[in-house]
Scaffold this motif. Sequence first.
Motif, PDB file in Angstrom:
ATOM      1  N   GLY A  52       0.817  -1.210   0.000  1.00 44.24           N
ATOM      2  CA  GLY A  52       0.000   0.000   0.000  1.00 44.24           C
ATOM      3  C   GLY A  52       0.848   1.257   0.000  1.00 44.24           C
ATOM      4  O   GLY A  52       0.529   2.242  -0.673  1.00 44.24           O
ATOM      5  N   ALA A  53       1.945   1.240   0.781  1.00 47.28           N
ATOM      6  CA  ALA A  53       2.834   2.398   0.822  1.00 47.28           C
ATOM      7  C   ALA A  53       3.518   2.610  -0.532  1.00 47.28           C
ATOM      8  O   ALA A  53       3.710   3.746  -0.981  1.00 47.28           O
ATOM      9  N   ARG A  54       3.857   1.507  -1.202  1.00 51.36           N
ATOM     10  CA  ARG A  54       4.477   1.646  -2.516  1.00 51.36           C
ATOM     11  C   ARG A  54       3.484   2.230  -3.525  1.00 51.36           C
ATOM     12  O   ARG A  54       3.866   3.022  -4.397  1.00 51.36           O
ATOM     13  N   ARG A  55       2.220   1.841  -3.413  1.00 50.38           N
ATOM     14  CA  ARG A  55       1.217   2.429  -4.306  1.00 50.38           C
ATOM     15  C   ARG A  55       1.041   3.924  -4.030  1.00 50.38           C
ATOM     16  O   ARG A  55       0.783   4.707  -4.947  1.00 50.38           O
ATOM     17  N   THR A  56       1.186   4.291  -2.765  1.00 48.14           N
ATOM     18  CA  THR A  56       1.112   5.718  -2.441  1.00 48.14           C
ATOM     19  C   THR A  56       2.288   6.457  -3.085  1.00 48.14           C
ATOM     20  O   THR A  56       2.122   7.558  -3.623  1.00 48.14           O
ATOM     21  N   LEU A  57       3.472   5.854  -3.032  1.00 43.73           N
ATOM     22  CA  LEU A  57       4.630   6.443  -3.704  1.00 43.73           C
ATOM     23  C   LEU A  57       4.366   6.565  -5.202  1.00 43.73           C
ATOM     24  O   LEU A  57       4.659   7.600  -5.823  1.00 43.73           O
ATOM     25  N   GLU A  58       3.797   5.522  -5.794  1.00 48.09           N
ATOM     26  CA  GLU A  58       3.519   5.541  -7.226  1.00 48.09           C
ATOM     27  C   GLU A  58       2.447   6.577  -7.570  1.00 48.09           C
ATOM     28  O   GLU A  58       2.507   7.228  -8.613  1.00 48.09           O
ATOM     29  N   ARG A  59       1.455   6.727  -6.673  1.00 47.69           N
ATOM     30  CA  ARG A  59       0.441   7.754  -6.889  1.00 47.69           C
ATOM     31  C   ARG A  59       1.090   9.141  -6.822  1.00 47.69           C
ATOM     32  O   ARG A  59       0.751  10.048  -7.585  1.00 47.69           O
ATOM     33  N   GLY A  60       2.028   9.293  -5.889  1.00 45.93           N
ATOM     34  CA  GLY A  60       2.763  10.554  -5.810  1.00 45.93           C
ATOM     35  C   GLY A  60       3.569  10.815  -7.072  1.00 45.93           C
ATOM     36  O   GLY A  60       3.703  11.963  -7.509  1.00 45.93           O
ATOM     37  N   ALA A  61       4.077   9.726  -7.698  1.00 45.90           N
ATOM     38  CA  ALA A  61       4.816   9.892  -8.952  1.00 45.90           C
ATOM     39  C   ALA A  61       3.885  10.374 -10.061  1.00 45.90           C
ATOM     40  O   ALA A  61       4.259  11.214 -10.891  1.00 45.90           O
ATOM     41  N   VAL A  62       2.645   9.855 -10.057  1.00 47.39           N
ATOM     42  CA  VAL A  62       1.671  10.289 -11.062  1.00 47.39           C
ATOM     43  C   VAL A  62       1.343  11.778 -10.882  1.00 47.39           C
ATOM     44  O   VAL A  62       1.302  12.547 -11.849  1.00 47.39           O
ATOM     45  N   VAL A  63       1.112  12.172  -9.623  1.00 49.66           N
ATOM     46  CA  VAL A  63       0.804  13.580  -9.354  1.00 49.66           C
ATOM     47  C   VAL A  63       2.008  14.453  -9.713  1.00 49.66           C
ATOM     48  O   VAL A  63       1.853  15.546 -10.273  1.00 49.66           O
ATOM     49  N   SER A  64       3.208  13.982  -9.394  1.00 50.12           N
ATOM     50  CA  SER A  64       4.411  14.739  -9.765  1.00 50.12           C
ATOM     51  C   SER A  64       4.486  14.921 -11.272  1.00 50.12           C
ATOM     52  O   SER A  64       4.851  15.995 -11.766  1.00 50.12           O
ATOM     53  N   ALA A  65       4.141  13.847 -12.011  1.00 54.57           N
ATOM     54  CA  ALA A  65       4.152  13.957 -13.469  1.00 54.57           C
ATOM     55  C   ALA A  65       3.153  15.017 -13.947  1.00 54.57           C
ATOM     56  O   ALA A  65       3.444  15.802 -14.855  1.00 54.57           O
ATOM     57  N   LEU A  66       1.975  15.043 -13.308  1.00 54.83           N
ATOM     58  CA  LEU A  66       0.978  16.040 -13.696  1.00 54.83           C
ATOM     59  C   LEU A  66       1.464  17.455 -13.387  1.00 54.83           C
ATOM     60  O   LEU A  66       1.304  18.376 -14.192  1.00 54.83           O
ATOM     61  N   VAL A  67       2.063  17.615 -12.194  1.00 55.67           N
ATOM     62  CA  VAL A  67       2.573  18.931 -11.817  1.00 55.67           C
ATOM     63  C   VAL A  67       3.654  19.380 -12.808  1.00 55.67           C
ATOM     64  O   VAL A  67       3.664  20.527 -13.280  1.00 55.67           O
ATOM     65  N   LEU A  68       4.585  18.462 -13.121  1.00 50.78           N
ATOM     66  CA  LEU A  68       5.643  18.802 -14.071  1.00 50.78           C
ATOM     67  C   LEU A  68       5.070  19.059 -15.457  1.00 50.78           C
ATOM     68  O   LEU A  68       5.547  19.937 -16.188  1.00 50.78           O
ATOM     69  N   LEU A  69       4.040  18.300 -15.826  1.00 46.13           N
ATOM     70  CA  LEU A  69       3.425  18.481 -17.134  1.00 46.13           C
ATOM     71  C   LEU A  69       2.726  19.829 -17.226  1.00 46.13           C
ATOM     72  O   LEU A  69       2.830  20.535 -18.239  1.00 46.13           O
ATOM     73  N   PHE A  70       2.019  20.215 -16.146  1.00 46.82           N
ATOM     74  CA  PHE A  70       1.368  21.527 -16.132  1.00 46.82           C
ATOM     75  C   PHE A  70       2.403  22.640 -16.241  1.00 46.82           C
ATOM     76  O   PHE A  70       2.223  23.614 -16.979  1.00 46.82           O
TER      77      PHE A  70
END
Length: 650
Positions: free
Chosen positions: A372-390
């Motif tokens: 579950g913690a690793r999925r949270t890290l991966e979700r954070g990676a997705v959000v980071s990608a969105l932030v960087l993309l914006f």
Amino acid sequence: MDISDVFLDLLRHGASEEAFDAAFDDVAEVARARGATAEELDRLRERRAIARQIRERLQRHQKREAELTALFDTANDLIAIRDVDAILAAIVRRARQLLGADLAYLSLNDEAEGASYMRVTDGSVSAEFRALRLPLGTGLLGLVAQRGAPYYTDDYQHDARFIHRDYIDHAVGDEGIRAILGVPLTVEGRVIGALLAGHRSVRAFPRGEVSLLTSFAAHAAVALENARLFQETQAALAELDAANQRISEQAHALELAAGAHDRLTEILLRGGGVGDVAAILGDLLQASLAVYDADGHLVATVDDDEATQGAPDLSPADLAAAAEESRTKGRSVELDRQGRQGRPVYVAAALAGAEHLGTLVLHSGAEPLTPGARRTLERGAVVSALVLLFARAAADAEDRVRGELLTDLLSEAEHSVEALRARARRQGADLDRLGVVAVADVAGDDRHSAARAAARLASELGGLGGEYEGTVVLVAPGQAPRPVGETLSRRLAARLGSQAVTVGVATDPQRRTGPAGVRAAWREARGCLEALHALGRSGEVSDPTGLGLARLLLGHNGPDDLGGFLDDTLGPLVAYDERRGTDLVGTLDAWFAAGGRLAATAQSLHLHANTVSQRLERISRLLGPRWREPDRMLDLQLALRLWRLRSVPR
């Protein structure tokens, strides 16, 4: 006894066809002895024919009943079997029994390979035949497995309807097979294989046998699929306990995920950055986290002393390899390399589709991360990608506006100068201060990335940058070309990780400001770039002065280019002569004509040698001490020659 009673009695006892003929002969002989007419004898023959038809029909019904009973019993047996290997063996055994065949065999399709292979045989004596693997469409078996329709042949080896292969025919011959009947095994409209019966003698297959084997194959396919589903069900039941345990763990993970989702969503809504994402992940996971951009540059970090104690330092190569592994797998990866305290390190690639925008590196505490913690890290990676993309989208929009302005500024199309000045001011640039243009050529496919880097540098310098006519262009304030070109070269090399950057840089030879001056400087810089490539000096930076004569010989030159060359070479002397009323240009020309001899120069000018010496010292101060070096002297002599030619009255 009446002939009808005789035939009925024979039918009741299932007599053979020969018995019917014998009974007819006996009755006919008695009838002739009694004086029966020809018509009476014909009626006797007609009754015999009717009796034969009734007998054949009864036999067919009996045979059909026996086949259906056997098929029903076989289907019940097959349904009761749960082991796949056992059911396959039962299928071919029962098929052989039902048709009275010499052998029966079953193939299954390998869709990836495009072939059908022998899975089970019954009655086979050839090892070569049992190992056959037929490409779909070849042989009788391959044709049935491909098209999903029954096929049969009285004599396979001499049947030209099928695609023969030497190794297939050899295996069939080794088995001694002549006649073959094949029907497809179909599950939900998909052909999964074929069921075949064979004889070692030439014979035909009646329609009833084809129907029988087809019906059997349908039951067999269903039974086979049921057995497979049963095995899958058993496996699923075996995992039930583990699943229950996972559900319990996932409940906790969902709670963590819900909190992470709310906090990370808030970042997106309020336009936060990757530093905010790192801070939230570090807090949720009680870990230290660093965020790198796609080029491996650190952009944000959150430290946790306990988590990072003994954490390894990742080299750029290790970071790139771990990020590529995460990108390929589509999830975070745990590094084999850990800290001195044995604390795990995780890497998650921030992806937008297949594009790698950044990398998250997490140093956990003493315990490894839970799923579950690793999925949270991966979700954070997705959000980071969105932030960087914006962020990139915003930057790209700004770059696009700057790029459009740069195109309008450098093109020959008519544009309002005041409109261009206003647009430049909105981008933080003053057209009347822009005097240096650098044109760069980047090796490889990195021109777009290089154009973005040039735009960033231009923004810092108060200029304009982007891509124009296949090159990277930087327009900067000032009148000192070479430092601007070297700065652009270093910036692009650092951005692209490469030194294959060639830069031509120049100012307007006429020292004009505004759009006209920028366009003239761009032409000069483009000519320098072309000359560098022509000279094989890729990867260097040069302005017109650095190229000298080569710029005129290799560039696309006009009057302005010639004037620029003369200004760069003789400009300081001409300007001095105009201000002071001297003749340093003529003195230098005479000195070259005299072969550099002081006395001969003084004599040709009717001056004292000391006067000529003083003028040469003045020339050295204006042109610099390098003017006596061979390459510089060549440029000066050519410039003097061109200067004289331009001065000849027309």
